[in-house]
Design a protein around this motif. Structure first.
Motif, PDB file in Angstrom:
ATOM      1  N   ASP A  27       0.860  -1.184   0.000  1.00  0.00           N
ATOM      2  CA  ASP A  27       0.000   0.000   0.000  1.00  0.00           C
ATOM      3  C   ASP A  27       0.896   1.233   0.000  1.00  0.00           C
ATOM      4  OD1 ASP A  27       0.830   0.434   2.650  1.00  0.00           O
ATOM      5  OD2 ASP A  27      -1.095  -0.121   3.517  1.00  0.00           O
ATOM      6  N   ILE A  28       0.298   2.396  -0.064  1.00  0.00           N
ATOM      7  CA  ILE A  28       1.062   3.639  -0.209  1.00  0.00           C
ATOM      8  C   ILE A  28       1.933   3.941   1.024  1.00  0.00           C
ATOM      9  CG2 ILE A  28      -0.686   5.248   0.630  1.00  0.00           C
ATOM     10  CD1 ILE A  28       1.584   5.732  -2.442  1.00  0.00           C
ATOM     11  N   THR A  29       1.614   3.332   2.170  1.00  0.00           N
ATOM     12  CA  THR A  29       2.427   3.535   3.376  1.00  0.00           C
ATOM     13  C   THR A  29       3.631   2.602   3.420  1.00  0.00           C
ATOM     14  OG1 THR A  29       1.197   1.962   4.749  1.00  0.00           O
ATOM     15  CG2 THR A  29       0.370   4.236   4.672  1.00  0.00           C
ATOM     16  N   GLY A  30       3.712   1.665   2.454  1.00  0.00           N
ATOM     17  CA  GLY A  30       4.828   0.728   2.417  1.00  0.00           C
ATOM     18  C   GLY A  30       4.539  -0.606   3.063  1.00  0.00           C
ATOM     19  N   GLN A  31       3.332  -0.811   3.549  1.00  0.00           N
ATOM     20  CA  GLN A  31       2.974  -2.075   4.188  1.00  0.00           C
ATOM     21  C   GLN A  31       2.708  -3.136   3.117  1.00  0.00           C
ATOM     22  OE1 GLN A  31      -0.431  -1.906   6.749  1.00  0.00           O
ATOM     23  NE2 GLN A  31      -0.257  -4.040   7.356  1.00  0.00           N
ATOM     24  N   LEU A  32       3.323  -4.308   3.271  1.00  0.00           N
ATOM     25  CA  LEU A  32       3.121  -5.404   2.327  1.00  0.00           C
ATOM     26  C   LEU A  32       1.684  -5.902   2.423  1.00  0.00           C
ATOM     27  CD1 LEU A  32       4.362  -7.416   0.276  1.00  0.00           C
ATOM     28  CD2 LEU A  32       4.888  -8.884   2.238  1.00  0.00           C
ATOM     29  N   ILE A  33       0.977  -5.867   1.296  1.00  0.00           N
ATOM     30  CA  ILE A  33      -0.413  -6.316   1.234  1.00  0.00           C
ATOM     31  C   ILE A  33      -0.491  -7.770   0.798  1.00  0.00           C
ATOM     32  CG2 ILE A  33      -2.643  -5.958   0.073  1.00  0.00           C
ATOM     33  CD1 ILE A  33      -1.862  -3.688   1.950  1.00  0.00           C
ATOM     34  N   LYS A  34       0.297  -8.121  -0.215  1.00  0.00           N
ATOM     35  CA  LYS A  34       0.229  -9.469  -0.768  1.00  0.00           C
ATOM     36  C   LYS A  34       1.542  -9.816  -1.447  1.00  0.00           C
ATOM     37  CE  LYS A  34      -2.547 -12.937  -2.010  1.00  0.00           C
ATOM     38  NZ  LYS A  34      -3.237 -13.795  -1.127  1.00  0.00           N
ATOM     39  N   ARG A  35       1.923 -11.088  -1.348  1.00  0.00           N
ATOM     40  CA  ARG A  35       3.090 -11.624  -2.052  1.00  0.00           C
ATOM     41  C   ARG A  35       2.587 -12.784  -2.881  1.00  0.00           C
ATOM     42  NH1 ARG A  35       6.588 -15.887  -1.197  1.00  0.00           N
ATOM     43  NH2 ARG A  35       8.700 -15.552  -1.953  1.00  0.00           N
ATOM     44  N   LEU A  36       2.848 -12.753  -4.177  1.00  0.00           N
ATOM     45  CA  LEU A  36       2.371 -13.791  -5.080  1.00  0.00           C
ATOM     46  C   LEU A  36       3.521 -14.389  -5.863  1.00  0.00           C
ATOM     47  CD1 LEU A  36      -0.667 -11.969  -6.689  1.00  0.00           C
ATOM     48  CD2 LEU A  36      -0.793 -13.922  -5.176  1.00  0.00           C
ATOM     49  N   GLU A  37       3.556 -15.715  -5.938  1.00  0.00           N
ATOM     50  CA  GLU A  37       4.490 -16.403  -6.820  1.00  0.00           C
ATOM     51  C   GLU A  37       3.671 -16.935  -7.979  1.00  0.00           C
ATOM     52  OE1 GLU A  37       7.340 -19.075  -5.094  1.00  0.00           O
ATOM     53  OE2 GLU A  37       7.210 -18.007  -3.184  1.00  0.00           O
ATOM     54  N   ILE A  38       4.036 -16.528  -9.184  1.00  0.00           N
ATOM     55  CA  ILE A  38       3.289 -16.914 -10.374  1.00  0.00           C
ATOM     56  C   ILE A  38       4.219 -17.689 -11.293  1.00  0.00           C
ATOM     57  CG2 ILE A  38       1.946 -16.084 -12.336  1.00  0.00           C
ATOM     58  CD1 ILE A  38       1.315 -13.589 -10.675  1.00  0.00           C
ATOM     59  N   GLU A  47      -8.394  -8.782  -6.192  1.00  0.00           N
ATOM     60  CA  GLU A  47      -9.331  -7.699  -5.943  1.00  0.00           C
ATOM     61  C   GLU A  47      -8.688  -6.775  -4.924  1.00  0.00           C
ATOM     62  OE1 GLU A  47     -13.446  -8.534  -5.137  1.00  0.00           O
ATOM     63  OE2 GLU A  47     -13.274 -10.448  -6.185  1.00  0.00           O
ATOM     64  N   LEU A  48      -8.639  -5.498  -5.249  1.00  0.00           N
ATOM     65  CA  LEU A  48      -8.049  -4.510  -4.356  1.00  0.00           C
ATOM     66  C   LEU A  48      -9.026  -3.369  -4.141  1.00  0.00           C
ATOM     67  CD1 LEU A  48      -4.445  -4.222  -5.830  1.00  0.00           C
ATOM     68  CD2 LEU A  48      -5.103  -5.353  -3.717  1.00  0.00           C
ATOM     69  N   GLN A  49      -8.968  -2.811  -2.949  1.00  0.00           N
ATOM     70  CA  GLN A  49      -9.775  -1.632  -2.665  1.00  0.00           C
ATOM     71  C   GLN A  49      -9.213  -0.446  -3.438  1.00  0.00           C
ATOM     72  OE1 GLN A  49      -9.853  -1.010   1.547  1.00  0.00           O
ATOM     73  NE2 GLN A  49     -11.055  -2.826   1.941  1.00  0.00           N
ATOM     74  N   ARG A  50     -10.046   0.535  -3.605  1.00  0.00           N
ATOM     75  CA  ARG A  50      -9.648   1.763  -4.273  1.00  0.00           C
ATOM     76  C   ARG A  50      -8.452   2.379  -3.563  1.00  0.00           C
ATOM     77  NH1 ARG A  50     -13.898   6.645  -5.303  1.00  0.00           N
ATOM     78  NH2 ARG A  50     -12.528   7.841  -6.635  1.00  0.00           N
ATOM     79  N   GLY A  51      -7.453   2.794  -4.326  1.00  0.00           N
ATOM     80  CA  GLY A  51      -6.285   3.419  -3.719  1.00  0.00           C
ATOM     81  C   GLY A  51      -5.055   3.315  -4.589  1.00  0.00           C
ATOM     82  N   VAL A  52      -3.924   3.729  -4.022  1.00  0.00           N
ATOM     83  CA  VAL A  52      -2.638   3.714  -4.713  1.00  0.00           C
ATOM     84  C   VAL A  52      -1.792   2.596  -4.118  1.00  0.00           C
ATOM     85  CG1 VAL A  52      -0.562   5.050  -5.231  1.00  0.00           C
ATOM     86  CG2 VAL A  52      -2.784   6.186  -5.152  1.00  0.00           C
ATOM     87  N   TYR A  53      -1.149   1.831  -4.983  1.00  0.00           N
ATOM     88  CA  TYR A  53      -0.335   0.693  -4.575  1.00  0.00           C
ATOM     89  C   TYR A  53       0.990   0.712  -5.321  1.00  0.00           C
ATOM     90  CZ  TYR A  53      -4.746  -1.103  -2.781  1.00  0.00           C
ATOM     91  OH  TYR A  53      -5.923  -1.250  -2.105  1.00  0.00           O
ATOM     92  N   ILE A  54       1.955   0.004  -4.770  1.00  0.00           N
ATOM     93  CA  ILE A  54       3.242  -0.183  -5.420  1.00  0.00           C
ATOM     94  C   ILE A  54       3.386  -1.678  -5.677  1.00  0.00           C
ATOM     95  CG2 ILE A  54       5.751   0.010  -5.195  1.00  0.00           C
ATOM     96  CD1 ILE A  54       5.100   2.387  -3.221  1.00  0.00           C
ATOM     97  N   VAL A  55       3.672  -2.020  -6.929  1.00  0.00           N
ATOM     98  CA  VAL A  55       3.858  -3.415  -7.327  1.00  0.00           C
ATOM     99  C   VAL A  55       5.320  -3.579  -7.706  1.00  0.00           C
ATOM    100  CG1 VAL A  55       3.173  -5.232  -8.929  1.00  0.00           C
ATOM    101  CG2 VAL A  55       1.484  -3.534  -8.184  1.00  0.00           C
ATOM    102  N   LYS A  56       5.982  -4.581  -7.093  1.00  0.00           N
ATOM    103  CA  LYS A  56       7.394  -4.834  -7.376  1.00  0.00           C
ATOM    104  C   LYS A  56       7.577  -6.277  -7.827  1.00  0.00           C
ATOM    105  CE  LYS A  56       9.439  -1.625  -4.070  1.00  0.00           C
ATOM    106  NZ  LYS A  56      10.413  -1.488  -2.980  1.00  0.00           N
ATOM    107  N   CYS A  57       8.497  -6.464  -8.769  1.00  0.00           N
ATOM    108  CA  CYS A  57       8.973  -7.796  -9.131  1.00  0.00           C
ATOM    109  C   CYS A  57      10.484  -7.664  -9.330  1.00  0.00           C
ATOM    110  CB  CYS A  57       8.253  -8.337 -10.366  1.00  0.00           C
ATOM    111  SG  CYS A  57       8.755  -7.608 -11.912  1.00  0.00           S
ATOM    112  N   SER A  58      11.115  -8.703  -9.835  1.00  0.00           N
ATOM    113  CA  SER A  58      12.574  -8.667  -9.950  1.00  0.00           C
ATOM    114  C   SER A  58      13.081  -7.664 -10.978  1.00  0.00           C
ATOM    115  CB  SER A  58      13.098 -10.062 -10.296  1.00  0.00           C
ATOM    116  OG  SER A  58      12.546 -10.490 -11.529  1.00  0.00           O
ATOM    117  N   HIS A  59      12.220  -7.253 -11.946  1.00  0.00           N
ATOM    118  CA  HIS A  59      12.670  -6.387 -13.032  1.00  0.00           C
ATOM    119  C   HIS A  59      12.278  -4.925 -12.871  1.00  0.00           C
ATOM    120  CE1 HIS A  59      13.842  -9.905 -15.254  1.00  0.00           C
ATOM    121  NE2 HIS A  59      12.673 -10.421 -15.047  1.00  0.00           N
ATOM    122  N   TRP A  60      11.221  -4.646 -12.101  1.00  0.00           N
ATOM    123  CA  TRP A  60      10.725  -3.272 -12.024  1.00  0.00           C
ATOM    124  C   TRP A  60       9.859  -3.061 -10.795  1.00  0.00           C
ATOM    125  CZ3 TRP A  60       5.689  -4.280 -11.838  1.00  0.00           C
ATOM    126  CH2 TRP A  60       5.145  -5.256 -12.655  1.00  0.00           C
TER     127      TRP A  60
END
Length: 67
Positions: A27-38, A47-60
């Motif tokens: 989430d925008i405060t830096g708290q980990l919401i979910k970790r997914l291995e695909i 499904e995510l609530q309305r808001g701003v999020y940061i998504v990270k993977c190994s490339h970006w």
């Protein structure tokens, strides 16, 4: 390369063909919401609530807005 798509209340993550990926959603405060291995070539939807999020993977890392 991994792919990301944002829809209304929905986030779709797709791993690149030939390589599994681990995605971290914060989430925008830096708290980990979910970790997914695909697995390679697969995708996952969240499904995510309305808001701003940061998504990270190994490339970006990307900032997204869910409406």
């Amino acid at each position: 390369m991994p792919d990301i798509m944002v829809g209304e209340g929905m986030l779709t993550l797709k791993a690149a063909t030939g390589k599994s990926e681990t995605f971290h959603i914060y989430d925008i405060t830096g708290q980990l919401i979910k970790r997914l291995e695909i697995k390679a070539g697969d995708s996952a939807q969240l499904e995510l609530q309305r808001g701003v999020y940061i998504v990270k993977c190994s490339h970006w890392a990307r900032k997204i807005m869910v409406k």
